[in-house]
Design a protein around this motif. Sequence first.
Motif, PDB file in Angstrom:
ATOM      1  N   ALA A 100       0.866  -1.182   0.000  1.00  0.00           N
ATOM      2  CA  ALA A 100       0.000   0.000   0.000  1.00  0.00           C
ATOM      3  C   ALA A 100       0.897   1.224   0.000  1.00  0.00           C
ATOM      4  O   ALA A 100       1.866   1.296   0.764  1.00  0.00           O
ATOM      5  CB  ALA A 100      -0.912   0.005   1.218  1.00  0.00           C
ATOM      6  N   ALA A 102       0.928   5.482   0.193  1.00  0.00           N
ATOM      7  CA  ALA A 102       0.187   6.704   0.509  1.00  0.00           C
ATOM      8  C   ALA A 102       0.987   7.907   0.035  1.00  0.00           C
ATOM      9  O   ALA A 102       2.164   8.050   0.377  1.00  0.00           O
ATOM     10  CB  ALA A 102      -0.076   6.800   2.011  1.00  0.00           C
ATOM     11  N   THR A 258      -8.959  11.520  -5.354  1.00  0.00           N
ATOM     12  CA  THR A 258      -9.292  10.354  -4.535  1.00  0.00           C
ATOM     13  C   THR A 258     -10.804  10.217  -4.439  1.00  0.00           C
ATOM     14  O   THR A 258     -11.560  11.145  -4.749  1.00  0.00           O
ATOM     15  CB  THR A 258      -8.715  10.463  -3.109  1.00  0.00           C
ATOM     16  OG1 THR A 258      -9.509  11.401  -2.355  1.00  0.00           O
ATOM     17  CG2 THR A 258      -7.261  10.909  -3.125  1.00  0.00           C
ATOM     18  N   ARG A 261     -12.933   7.797   0.377  1.00  0.00           N
ATOM     19  CA  ARG A 261     -12.136   7.025   1.342  1.00  0.00           C
ATOM     20  C   ARG A 261     -10.669   7.440   1.314  1.00  0.00           C
ATOM     21  O   ARG A 261      -9.882   6.980   2.134  1.00  0.00           O
ATOM     22  CB  ARG A 261     -12.227   5.528   1.041  1.00  0.00           C
ATOM     23  CG  ARG A 261     -13.301   4.761   1.801  1.00  0.00           C
ATOM     24  CD  ARG A 261     -14.682   5.244   1.551  1.00  0.00           C
ATOM     25  NE  ARG A 261     -15.671   4.401   2.254  1.00  0.00           N
ATOM     26  CZ  ARG A 261     -16.956   4.719   2.357  1.00  0.00           C
ATOM     27  NH1 ARG A 261     -17.407   5.835   1.807  1.00  0.00           N
ATOM     28  NH2 ARG A 261     -17.798   3.931   3.020  1.00  0.00           N
ATOM     29  N   GLY A 262     -10.298   8.274   0.335  1.00  0.00           N
ATOM     30  CA  GLY A 262      -8.907   8.669   0.186  1.00  0.00           C
ATOM     31  C   GLY A 262      -8.133   7.781  -0.765  1.00  0.00           C
ATOM     32  O   GLY A 262      -6.910   7.918  -0.876  1.00  0.00           O
ATOM     33  N   ARG A 263      -8.818   6.885  -1.478  1.00  0.00           N
ATOM     34  CA  ARG A 263      -8.154   5.984  -2.410  1.00  0.00           C
ATOM     35  C   ARG A 263      -8.092   6.638  -3.791  1.00  0.00           C
ATOM     36  O   ARG A 263      -9.069   7.248  -4.241  1.00  0.00           O
ATOM     37  CB  ARG A 263      -8.909   4.658  -2.506  1.00  0.00           C
ATOM     38  CG  ARG A 263      -8.107   3.546  -3.187  1.00  0.00           C
ATOM     39  CD  ARG A 263      -8.977   2.329  -3.459  1.00  0.00           C
ATOM     40  NE  ARG A 263      -9.538   1.726  -2.268  1.00  0.00           N
ATOM     41  CZ  ARG A 263      -8.993   0.698  -1.622  1.00  0.00           C
ATOM     42  NH1 ARG A 263      -7.860   0.168  -2.048  1.00  0.00           N
ATOM     43  NH2 ARG A 263      -9.589   0.190  -0.553  1.00  0.00           N
ATOM     44  N   THR A 264      -6.949   6.513  -4.458  1.00  0.00           N
ATOM     45  CA  THR A 264      -6.789   7.072  -5.800  1.00  0.00           C
ATOM     46  C   THR A 264      -7.383   6.135  -6.842  1.00  0.00           C
ATOM     47  O   THR A 264      -8.014   5.123  -6.499  1.00  0.00           O
ATOM     48  CB  THR A 264      -5.301   7.305  -6.124  1.00  0.00           C
ATOM     49  OG1 THR A 264      -4.663   6.043  -6.353  1.00  0.00           O
ATOM     50  CG2 THR A 264      -4.588   8.038  -4.995  1.00  0.00           C
ATOM     51  N   TRP A 270      -3.106   5.524  -2.116  1.00  0.00           N
ATOM     52  CA  TRP A 270      -3.956   6.459  -1.396  1.00  0.00           C
ATOM     53  C   TRP A 270      -3.300   7.836  -1.412  1.00  0.00           C
ATOM     54  O   TRP A 270      -2.118   7.967  -1.721  1.00  0.00           O
ATOM     55  CB  TRP A 270      -4.154   5.990   0.048  1.00  0.00           C
ATOM     56  CG  TRP A 270      -4.598   4.570   0.174  1.00  0.00           C
ATOM     57  CD1 TRP A 270      -3.841   3.450  -0.047  1.00  0.00           C
ATOM     58  CD2 TRP A 270      -5.902   4.099   0.537  1.00  0.00           C
ATOM     59  NE1 TRP A 270      -4.579   2.315   0.154  1.00  0.00           N
ATOM     60  CE2 TRP A 270      -5.847   2.682   0.521  1.00  0.00           C
ATOM     61  CE3 TRP A 270      -7.085   4.727   0.897  1.00  0.00           C
ATOM     62  CZ2 TRP A 270      -6.947   1.887   0.838  1.00  0.00           C
ATOM     63  CZ3 TRP A 270      -8.185   3.934   1.219  1.00  0.00           C
ATOM     64  CH2 TRP A 270      -8.110   2.551   1.184  1.00  0.00           C
ATOM     65  N   VAL A 300      -7.301   8.071   6.254  1.00  0.00           N
ATOM     66  CA  VAL A 300      -6.700   7.203   5.241  1.00  0.00           C
ATOM     67  C   VAL A 300      -5.919   6.071   5.909  1.00  0.00           C
ATOM     68  O   VAL A 300      -5.958   4.920   5.461  1.00  0.00           O
ATOM     69  CB  VAL A 300      -5.819   8.017   4.281  1.00  0.00           C
ATOM     70  CG1 VAL A 300      -4.943   7.099   3.429  1.00  0.00           C
ATOM     71  CG2 VAL A 300      -6.678   8.887   3.379  1.00  0.00           C
ATOM     72  N   ASN A 303      -8.344   3.538   6.845  1.00  0.00           N
ATOM     73  CA  ASN A 303      -8.910   2.859   5.674  1.00  0.00           C
ATOM     74  C   ASN A 303      -7.913   1.904   5.033  1.00  0.00           C
ATOM     75  O   ASN A 303      -8.301   0.852   4.502  1.00  0.00           O
ATOM     76  CB  ASN A 303      -9.404   3.887   4.657  1.00  0.00           C
ATOM     77  CG  ASN A 303     -10.719   4.533   5.085  1.00  0.00           C
ATOM     78  OD1 ASN A 303     -11.418   4.006   5.952  1.00  0.00           O
ATOM     79  ND2 ASN A 303     -11.045   5.667   4.487  1.00  0.00           N
ATOM     80  N   ILE A 304      -6.634   2.244   5.074  1.00  0.00           N
ATOM     81  CA  ILE A 304      -5.615   1.306   4.586  1.00  0.00           C
ATOM     82  C   ILE A 304      -5.683  -0.002   5.375  1.00  0.00           C
ATOM     83  O   ILE A 304      -5.496  -1.098   4.837  1.00  0.00           O
ATOM     84  CB  ILE A 304      -4.206   1.925   4.695  1.00  0.00           C
ATOM     85  CG1 ILE A 304      -4.042   3.067   3.668  1.00  0.00           C
ATOM     86  CG2 ILE A 304      -3.113   0.890   4.472  1.00  0.00           C
ATOM     87  CD1 ILE A 304      -2.737   3.837   3.807  1.00  0.00           C
TER      88      ILE A 304
END
Length: 399
Positions: A100, A102, A258, A261-264, A270, A300, A303-304
């Motif tokens: 993951a 960020a 994003t 949820r902050g996900r790209t 993220w 984030v 969420n990760i």
Amino acid sequence: MRIVILGAGQAAASMAARLCAKGHDGPLTVIGAEPVAPYQRPPLSKAYLLGEMGLDRLLLRSAEWWQEQGVELRLGETATAIDTAARLITTDRGSLPYDALALTLGARARRLPAAMGGHLPGVHVIRSLADVDAIAPDMRPDRRLIVIGGGYIGLEAAAVARKLGLEVTLIEAAPRILGRVAAPETADMIRALHRDHGVTILEAVSIERIIGDDHATGIRLADGTELPADLIVTGIGVSPDSALAEAAGLAIDNGIATDDRGRTSDPAIWAAGDCASFPWQGARIRLESVGGAIDMAELVAENILGADRAYAPKPWFWSDQFDAKLQIAGLGTGHDRIVTRPGDGRHGGSVWYYRMDRLIAVDALNDARAYMIGKRLIESGRSPDPETLAGATELKSLL
């Protein structure tokens, strides 16, 4: 799970701390291009430039904390590419895999183009520790400073320079200072504050170029007038640092785009902080603030680790200028009505923003009570009638 955080500012420090607090026990690496550990940026243009705060107090976490938490902190290292297929980061020192990733890359100060003299020695921006260290030796009494840009950074730099005894002129090309971020009523209070402290403010004035051969010596205005200067600070905004993400094929929309949820656009990547834009109230926004960086980074992080929660920002900002504190809650964009309330003393008061009879923001200058009550009202979704607000003798009654 190997987690890599790219960028080592406020968002990175907050994200790393939340990951550790939530029990992540796999490899965690923070990579930053600057040679110093994550530090606070707001004091740079104020207490640090004034010499009232040292580097030790700027640091967000001690060296011992990073070691105790088992976070690998790689400083002075610049990422050059992200291979999303291989999940591999390339830096100027090698490569690093991730499960993951960020992106907390922040933003970069905009500079005047070289054709306008923006490259000359003596022309400064204020964004990083190195920027402020470069300008500090020139901030001496009786020197002449020109600030280009009437936003918060420019105004804060002007205030510090006046406190240090410099002659200060601030130039704003727009019709007024704070044109993009605050109502005219707030700008009026800030303008009066600066003029009372001896800052010359020129509004609706365009510059042709910075003049000088091997060093900036002044500014030529669009009408041909030349203003001499010993140093120049440009405070013309920032741009999200999204070039690396764009080169990697991630979606870009006013920064690294994003979801809530902050996900790209890549499920393994993220983003949080000044570099990231996200959906909110039917639009896509990007918050340039300490509070936003902390809140989004912490969400984030969770969420990760699988929390799957939506980001619901609670925007708040502040600006210290001279002996005054401006505190802001909410976002006033798109307001259709303003209510003002006087404060105590010459430099004080509050400006309340409404959109379709809904309270959306408040600016409070030297009025902490108005700020706190306004913030509570906005976050709880309550909107006092504008006439009631204007005539209230005790703000607390609005709660």
